[in-house]
Design an enzyme around this catalytic site. Structure first.
Site, PDB file in Angstrom:
ATOM      1  N   GLU A 157       1.685   4.626 -53.864  1.00  0.00           N
ATOM      2  CA  GLU A 157       3.029   5.155 -53.548  1.00  0.00           C
ATOM      3  C   GLU A 157       3.695   4.550 -52.313  1.00  0.00           C
ATOM      4  O   GLU A 157       4.123   5.275 -51.420  1.00  0.00           O
ATOM      5  CB  GLU A 157       2.943   6.677 -53.382  1.00  0.00           C
ATOM      6  CG  GLU A 157       2.394   7.388 -54.598  1.00  0.00           C
ATOM      7  CD  GLU A 157       2.293   8.903 -54.429  1.00  0.00           C
ATOM      8  OE1 GLU A 157       2.443   9.401 -53.304  1.00  0.00           O
ATOM      9  OE2 GLU A 157       2.061   9.585 -55.441  1.00  0.00           O
ATOM     10  N   GLU A 267      -2.504   8.762 -64.102  1.00  0.00           N
ATOM     11  CA  GLU A 267      -2.438  10.201 -63.776  1.00  0.00           C
ATOM     12  C   GLU A 267      -1.584  10.935 -64.796  1.00  0.00           C
ATOM     13  O   GLU A 267      -0.650  11.662 -64.442  1.00  0.00           O
ATOM     14  CB  GLU A 267      -1.851  10.392 -62.358  1.00  0.00           C
ATOM     15  CG  GLU A 267      -2.583   9.593 -61.292  1.00  0.00           C
ATOM     16  CD  GLU A 267      -2.110   9.844 -59.872  1.00  0.00           C
ATOM     17  OE1 GLU A 267      -1.406  10.847 -59.650  1.00  0.00           O
ATOM     18  OE2 GLU A 267      -2.450   9.045 -59.005  1.00  0.00           O
TER      19      GLU A 267
HETATM   20  C1  XIL Z   1      -2.825  15.729 -56.091  1.00  0.00           C
HETATM   21  C2  XIL Z   1      -4.048  16.615 -56.370  1.00  0.00           C
HETATM   22  O1  XIL Z   1      -4.214  16.782 -57.768  1.00  0.00           O
HETATM   23  C3  XIL Z   1      -3.851  17.956 -55.690  1.00  0.00           C
HETATM   24  O2  XIL Z   1      -5.022  18.764 -55.845  1.00  0.00           O
HETATM   25  C4  XIL Z   1      -3.551  17.774 -54.216  1.00  0.00           C
HETATM   26  O3  XIL Z   1      -3.269  19.013 -53.624  1.00  0.00           O
HETATM   27  C5  XIL Z   1      -2.356  16.844 -54.042  1.00  0.00           C
HETATM   28  O4  XIL Z   1      -2.614  15.616 -54.717  1.00  0.00           O
HETATM   29  N1  XIL Z   1      -0.095  11.538 -57.108  1.00  0.00           N
HETATM   30  C6  XIL Z   1      -1.349  11.138 -56.706  1.00  0.00           C
HETATM   31  C7  XIL Z   1      -2.452  12.121 -56.689  1.00  0.00           C
HETATM   32  O5  XIL Z   1      -1.576   9.932 -56.488  1.00  0.00           O
HETATM   33  O6  XIL Z   1      -3.403  11.813 -55.711  1.00  0.00           O
HETATM   34  C8  XIL Z   1      -1.949  13.535 -56.501  1.00  0.00           C
HETATM   35  O7  XIL Z   1      -3.051  14.438 -56.614  1.00  0.00           O
HETATM   36  C9  XIL Z   1      -0.877  13.839 -57.533  1.00  0.00           C
HETATM   37  C10 XIL Z   1       0.302  12.896 -57.356  1.00  0.00           C
END
Ligand code: XIL
Length: 351
Positions: A157, A267
């Site tokens: 990101e 994701e």
């Molecule tokens: C999220 C987790 O799932 C949560 O448990 C935590 O509180 C915040 O992060 N993008 C990403 C992930 O790259 O690492 C994030 O994961 C979701 C958005």
């Protein structure tokens, strides 16, 4: 709906195309039934939180060590997940090495102060900390768990065109504030140094389907590619049911692949704020058309390595917390049943 343990294996159905992965929490690997579901349906795993900098960096030991360029690391949580992966023979994507989020504030501060208002360490110091951190993590993982990790999310990101000010970059990131854009190639150079043969290096971001953000990511990827630093584009794939634009996902995937990179969807979830029949049907059709598109890209020769769901069942999705409303985004319900969307994804593999 059947128990997810009775359904045909998702990852076997997709074996001819790409790996099917899931993000796991510590709670999940401690639950024998969930662990069985993971082993049955997923051929790639990642950690939802345990491998992030906040989970690895240790302030007390860093202060005790007294080296301004070297933070202390603690691999207890990383090792728990890597042991699970090794014991079950499931390869891991490591998420994530450099990120503006979930990295403790003290990591960026001159004297490791746990205080937002303390001054940033100098750029030189930050780049040294970054390299040391990445090499420490990679050398630990590759020494203690050889062959378990197959790809690394090196930077997560970093691109946010327009929203954070002019230019391509997320300027409100402490990485950007302390080093400008230099942390990006520096992180990838360190990761190239620390990677074992065959491990790929990935840039990962959300809304990677959005045309403006996509083009900004592509400009940045080209600069990394000029130095041979990046192998894979990771499109996170956090979608919202009402807004999912499969054609935009396809266009973006083709554009990243045209750079000569491998692709991962890292994701995947589709936010769906009700589980009534109409929403369940819409979710089912959204997953069906999205997977049909991905399969088609693979059939055309686009190098898709894996599609990873962000969670296993709706009960462990991050979305209700993030969106502050109910969410039913995954293929397996909170009571561990294969939803109609699960069946649709299986059918998409067979058709
Ligand atoms: C999220 C987790 O799932 C949560 O448990 C935590 O509180 C915040 O992060 N993008 C990403 C992930 O790259 O690492 C994030 O994961 C979701 C958005």
């Amino acid at each position: 709906m059947n128990s997810a343990l009775q359904s045909p294996s998702l990852c076997k159905a997709y074996e001819p195309y790409f790996r099917i992965g899931a993000a796991l929490s510590s709670r999940l690997i401690a639950d024998p039934e969930l662990a069985e579901i993971v082993c049955r349906h997923f051929s790639s795993i990642t950690a939802d939180n345990q491998m992030k900098p906040f989970s690895v960096l240790n302030l007390e030991n860093t202060l005790a060590q007294g080296d301004p360029c070297h933070a202390a690391v603690d691999f207890t949580r990383v090792d728990a997940l890597l042991s699970f992966a090794r014991d079950h023979g499931i390869p891991v994507r490591y998420h994530t090495l450099a990120w503006h989020n979930q990295t403790p504030v003290w990591f960026f501060k001159e004297k490791w102060e746990n205080d937002f208002s303390a001054p940033f360490a100098s750029k030189e110091v930050m780049l040294a900390r970054l390299e040391n951190y990445i090499l420490d993590v990679m050398s630990h993982v590759n020494t203690c768990f050889p062959g378990v990790v197959y790809t690394w999310d090196v930077v997560n990101e970093a691109i946010e065109p327009g929203q954070d000010g002019p230019g391509l970059y997320r300027t409100r990131s402490p990485w950007f504030m302390s080093t400008g854009q230099d942390f990006l190639p520096a992180a990838f150079r360190a990761a190239r140094k620390g990677a074992a043969p065959g491990q790929t290096l990935c840039y990962n971001d959300y809304n990677a389907f959005d045309p403006i953000k996509r083009d900004a990511i592509i400009d940045m990827l080209k600069t990394l590619q000029a130095e041979g630093l990046v192998d894979t584009m990771g499109m996170q794939g956090h979608y919202v049911l009402q807004d999912l634009n499969v054609a935009a996902c396809e266009t973006a995937a083709r554009a990243y692949a045209a750079l000569g990179l491998k692709l991962q969807v890292t994701e995947l979830d589709i936010h769906c704020n009700s589980d009534d029949a109409a929403h369940a049907t819409a979710l089912t059709e959204a997953y069906r058309s999205w997977f049909t598109m991905m399969k088609q890209l693979k059939a055309e020769g686009i190098d898709i390595e894996a599609v990873t769901f962000w969670g296993v069942t709706d009960a462990d999705s991050w979305l209700p917390g993030f969106r502050r409303e109910p969410s039913f985004p995954l293929l397996i319900s909170a009571d561990r049943k294969a939803k109609p969307a699960f069946e649709a994804v299986l059918e998409a593999a067979r058709s």
